[in-house]
Design a protein around this motif. Structure first.
Motif, PDB file in Angstrom:
ATOM      1  N   GLU A   1     140.041 103.248 103.858  1.00  0.00           N
ATOM      2  CA  GLU A   1     141.209 104.035 104.216  1.00  0.00           C
ATOM      3  C   GLU A   1     141.783 103.629 105.571  1.00  0.00           C
ATOM      4  O   GLU A   1     142.926 103.907 105.884  1.00  0.00           O
TER       5      GLU A   1
ATOM      6  N   ARG B   1     135.581 103.716 102.715  1.00  0.00           N
ATOM      7  CA  ARG B   1     136.462 103.860 101.540  1.00  0.00           C
ATOM      8  C   ARG B   1     137.700 102.976 101.654  1.00  0.00           C
ATOM      9  O   ARG B   1     138.589 103.072 100.821  1.00  0.00           O
TER      10      ARG B   1
ATOM     11  N   PHE C   1     135.525 107.392 106.147  1.00  0.00           N
ATOM     12  CA  PHE C   1     136.868 106.973 105.725  1.00  0.00           C
ATOM     13  C   PHE C   1     136.945 105.441 105.664  1.00  0.00           C
ATOM     14  O   PHE C   1     137.530 104.873 104.753  1.00  0.00           O
ATOM     15  N   SER C   2     136.332 104.792 106.668  1.00  0.00           N
ATOM     16  CA  SER C   2     136.493 103.336 106.755  1.00  0.00           C
ATOM     17  C   SER C   2     135.755 102.635 105.623  1.00  0.00           C
ATOM     18  O   SER C   2     136.210 101.610 105.127  1.00  0.00           O
TER      19      SER C   2
ATOM     20  N   HIS D   1     141.700 116.452 108.207  1.00  0.00           N
ATOM     21  CA  HIS D   1     142.017 115.039 108.413  1.00  0.00           C
ATOM     22  C   HIS D   1     141.808 114.180 107.175  1.00  0.00           C
ATOM     23  O   HIS D   1     141.957 112.972 107.235  1.00  0.00           O
ATOM     24  N   TRP D   2     141.414 114.782 106.068  1.00  0.00           N
ATOM     25  CA  TRP D   2     141.207 114.010 104.840  1.00  0.00           C
ATOM     26  C   TRP D   2     142.498 113.299 104.462  1.00  0.00           C
ATOM     27  O   TRP D   2     143.543 113.922 104.386  1.00  0.00           O
ATOM     28  N   PRO D   3     142.461 111.993 104.238  1.00  0.00           N
ATOM     29  CA  PRO D   3     143.706 111.285 103.920  1.00  0.00           C
ATOM     30  C   PRO D   3     144.292 111.793 102.595  1.00  0.00           C
ATOM     31  O   PRO D   3     143.570 111.932 101.608  1.00  0.00           O
TER      32      PRO D   3
ATOM     33  N   SER E   1     145.151 104.517 109.193  1.00  0.00           N
ATOM     34  CA  SER E   1     144.576 105.262 110.306  1.00  0.00           C
ATOM     35  C   SER E   1     144.145 104.404 111.469  1.00  0.00           C
ATOM     36  O   SER E   1     143.197 104.737 112.143  1.00  0.00           O
TER      37      SER E   1
END
Ligand SMILES: [Cu+2]
Lengths: 648, 209
Positions: free
Chosen positions: B173, B171, B168-169, A629-631, B178
């Protein structure tokens, strides 16, 4: 079709963007639906041959009384592996592979909804199948029948690892079936070509969609019950241990709650195949499209309410049995509707040639009707008590499953082989294959009805002379050998035609569905221009679903077709009316699916050795899921349009 | 492009200036559909598990077996309430993230959700530490321990998924790409909470009925 060749630049760009990787990386990381689908089908055919070899061994052992070709233990492993292979490793995975290959082509998509999940499902399937056969090689194959009843399979009666392989690997396999089902459902509901509303969807896709829903609701029962048995066997739980308050019958309920729908999971895609093949050879649309779809839906729903007909002899109250008997008989009504729809299609059509796909479809109708008739017989409780666990049952379910699933699978292979390979299978060898297999099948299995009436129980490794079973058993073995001859012809045909068959061209049969508008085999991107669907038989109703050409397309459509950012663009449409809603970027090749499958193998296979390996595998799986799931950009790098632009 | 482009194809836009959106959410996003079907699969499994519990319960006279105390209700109920509340912060994050002024909502809210779910885990651990029977004791113990283990395993899964999503958030992203991912996490999280409520009802209410 002309637009394809008219735009070589677009062809080259899309081909590069959608290309699977090369060399060893292709093997390990490819996610394209046609690569994965073909892998499923080829692997499943190998398992079919193995199951066939087991069947021949079983028949040789039973050819005469008191033979010693297989020891009792070897016989137990042979029939268990034969059944488990046909059910779990051949029929369902082959049909999944066929769906994974065909569904995107039929709905006008370039890829499945979750390509990496697709690849993951294949690895899981391959690993589970190879593990089971690896165990077989060393004599550790499961040996208690394909439905693996407790208490026989409890740790008290069957210590050792044979049954452990069944419970862990079958559970693992269901993971593969379940991800394929989700994958197929979302692809069908969200990636159909603009305009292909649900009522314009090919019947094959309908059948696959309904099948996938059935997998979603049926397979969890098998997962739960085999998880419980694994815990009983490996960690001292008592779900099935009557002495500690458990109940062995719980296994039968949960197993058949999966097991009966599983029969229709194998049958409904076959219905879809036959409903596709017959109209093409009769040159008319399927009679009663809506009725066939509604019948398939009815079968799917009803099949969840009949599981107790496998358990009539358990000792339930008669009221309950009557309900299940009535429900079982009810299924014949939608089945009959479908058969009448096929007959009506043939009747009103112009049947211009009986090529091999049509032969196998007609063979299917004959055998399936015969299996259906014995099905009504055994749905009646008193009759069922009489022939329970005899060869009559063996005859019945082979008519249903070989007639109802294997014959249509052969029809599908002869029908779509030209699309997949670009060459046609040989027709003369094809009819040899059909007639040997059809005659051999009836010689092998029809006598079993009578042997069953005469009282021969199933799953005995031999029998005494003088019981009146000798002649018919011998006949049955002869039939099995004739079938094996048919399979030899089939394999010969596959190999020879793959290498040197007559070129097929894009549309050898004059088909009505979108896959025949692509080249054979299809290009990496399937469709150069995203098709637009205006009717139920796009290739018959509408000679050019690609029009208007690129230059005259609206911008949203041109963008989808062109891959302007060198990414794998795919249209997202609404579930019912297939109105375009947006674009999705599909992932590029990836190693994570294989990693995830191997990580879970550490858990599942490792559990047989020690339960401490279960958390180890799960930790490795977590790493895989984070990587998965890594963007990332999902963009093709290093492609230089100018460089190739000048080529003709 | 003229209207005749797609006769009989209602809703297909033919306006050549339109471009299809790339970042989909809700029922438009395939990932959301994927998670919904994953939830359907697991929900089927949970229901069958609860039915199996009732099936085995109906096969015996006394439940729990003689000599086994009935499960207490107070702390398990508190834990269950914490778990039911735990998806709320993610829902709030999703709502306020519509407003571009507050794109730091996910990084602030996800940890709160994780904290609530961790409270459930702690109470479960404490409860089972005190149990005087194991899964090997009897079928009642097998059901009780396995169902709780299944619920706990799923809470750990959403905690891990929440941690990854939080990473992720931070960063940055999440904003563009997403949102559908955060929606998928929310759907799964709500399922885990409701699924464990089903097990809670089965494990704690059936024995006292
Ligand atoms: Cu059945």
């Amino acid at each position: 079709m002309t637009t394809r060749t008219a735009d070589p630049t677009l062809h080259r760009r899309l081909s590069a963007v959608w290309a699977p990787p090369k060399g060893i990386w292709r093997f390990l990381t490819a996610v394209n639906h046609r690569v994965v689908g073909l892998r499923f089908m080829v692997t499943a055919l190998v398992f079919l041959l193995l199951a066939g070899a087991e069947a021949v061994a079983i028949r040789l052992q039973l050819a005469q009384p008191m033979l010693g070709i297989l020891s009792p233990e070897a016989y137990n492993q042979a029939f268990t592996m034969h059944g488990s292979t046909m059910m779990f490793l051949f029929a369902v995975p082959f049909l999944e592979g066929l769906a994974i290959y065909l569904v995107p082509l039929m709905v006008g998509a370039r890829e499945m909804a979750f390509p990496r999940l697709n690849a993951f499902g294949y690895w899981v399937y391959l690993i589970a199948g190879v593990s089971l056969y690896g165990a077989y090689l060393f004599g550790y194959a499961p040996d208690s029948g394909w439905y693996n009843y407790v208490p026989l399979t409890g740790i008290g009666f069957r210590p050792g690892v044979n049954i452990d392989f069944w419970v862990t690997m079958i559970t693992f396999l269901e993971v593969s079936a379940l991800v394929a089902a989700v994958e197929i459902i979302v692809t069908v509901l969200k990636h159909r070509a603009p305009g292909m509303s649900l009522d314009r969807m090919p019947v094959f896709v309908w059948a696959i969609l309904i099948t996938s829903f059935m997998i979603v609701f049926a397979m969890p029962a098998l997962m739960l019950t085999s998880l419980m048995l694994a815990l009983d066997r490996m960690a001292g739980f008592h779900f099935f241990n009557a002495a500690a308050g458990g109940d062995p019958l719980l296994w039968q309920h949960l197993f058949w709650f999966f097991g009966h729908p599983d029969v229709y999971i194998m049958l409904l895609p076959a219905v879809g195949v036959v409903s596709t093949v017959i109209p093409v050879f009769c040159r008319r649309p399927l009679a009663g499209y809506t009725l066939v779809v509604v019948s398939a839906l009815a079968i799917g729903i009803l099949s969840f309410g009949v599981w107790v007909h496998h358990m009539y002899t358990v000792g339930f109250a008669f009221v309950g049995l009557s309900f299940f008997a009535a429900a079982s008989m009810l299924i014949t009504i939608p089945s009959a509707i479908q058969i009448f729809a096929w007959i009506a299609t043939i009747w009103n059509g112009r049947l211009h040639e009986i090529a091999t796909p049509m032969l196998f479809s007609l063979g299917f109708i004959v055998l399936f009707v015969l299996g259906g008739i014995t099905g009504i017989m055994i749905a009646a409780v008193p009759f069922n008590w009489q022939i329970h666990d005899t060869y009559f049952i063996v005859a019945h379910f082979h008519y249903v499953l070989v007639g109802g699933s294997v014959f249509p699978i052969f029809a599908a292979i002869y029908f779509w082989f030209p699309k997949v390979v670009g060459r046609r299978l040989d027709e003369r060898l094809g009819s040899w294959h059909f007639w040997l297999f059809f005659i051999g099948f009836n010689v092998a299995f029809f006598p079993m009805h009578i042997i069953g009436f005469e009282g021969m129980p199933r799953r005995v490794y031999t029998y005494l002379p003088g019981l009146g079973w000798d002649g018919l058993n011998f006949l049955s073995t002869v039939g099995a050998l004739v079938m094996a001859g048919g399979m030899v012809v089939f394999v010969w045909n596959l190999v020879a035609s793959w290498r040197g068959g007559a070129p097929a061209g894009p549309d050898p049969w004059g088909g009505n569905t979108l896959e025949w508008s692509t080249s054979s085999p299809p290009e990496n991107y399937n469709f150069l221009l995203v098709p637009i669907v205006r009717g139920r038989n796009p290739l018959w109703d509408d000679p050019s679903p690609w029009e208007p050409s690129l230059e005259t397309r609206p911008r949203w459509l041109a963008e989808l077709s062109e891959a302007p950012d060198l990414r794998r663009d795919q249209v997202v449409t609404s579930a019912v009316t297939a109105e375009p809603e947006g674009r999705a970027i599909m992932p590029r090749p990836s190693l994570w699916p294989l990693w995830l499958a191997l990580a879970l193998t550490v858990s599942f296979l490792g559990a047989i050795a020690t339960l401490y390996l279960v958390p180890v595998g799960l930790a490795l799986a977590f790493v895989a899921l984070v990587g998965w799931h890594w963007p990332r950009e999902e963009k093709l790098v290093g492609y230089n349009e100018e460089e190739v632009n000048d080529e003709p | 492009m003229s209207r005749e482009l797609l006769p009989g194809t209602p809703g297909v836009p033919s306006d050549s200036s339109d471009s299809l959106p790339l970042h989909l959410e809700g029922t438009r996003a395939p990932i959301v559909w994927g998670v919904v079907f994953l939830v359907l699969i697991e929900a089927t499994l949970l229901c069958l598990w609860a039915v199996s519990y009732l099936y085995l319960r109906m096969g015996v006279e006394s439940w729990p077996p003689p000599g086994v105390a009935r499960p207490g209700l107070l702390w398990p109920t508190i834990g269950q309430l914490l778990l039911l509340l735990s998806p709320m912060p993610i829902w709030i994050a999703l709502r306020s993230a519509r407003d571009p002024a507050s794109d730091d909502a996910p990084p602030r809210m996800i940890p709160i959700a994780m904290l609530l779910a961790s409270g459930y885990l702690a109470l479960k651990a404490w409860e089972y530490w005190e149990k005087d029977y194991l899964w090997t004791s009897h079928a009642y113990g097998s059901l009780d321990w396995s169902m709780s283990a299944y619920a706990v395993f799923h809470v750990i899964v959403v905690l891990l998924a929440g941690a990854v999503m939080w990473a992720f958030s931070t960063r940055g992203e999440l904003q563009e790409r997403s949102r559908a991912g955060l929606q998928a996490l929310l759907i799964y999280w709500v399922f885990v909470a409701l699924g464990s409520l089903l097990f809670f009802g089965t494990q704690y209410l059936v024995p006292i009925l």
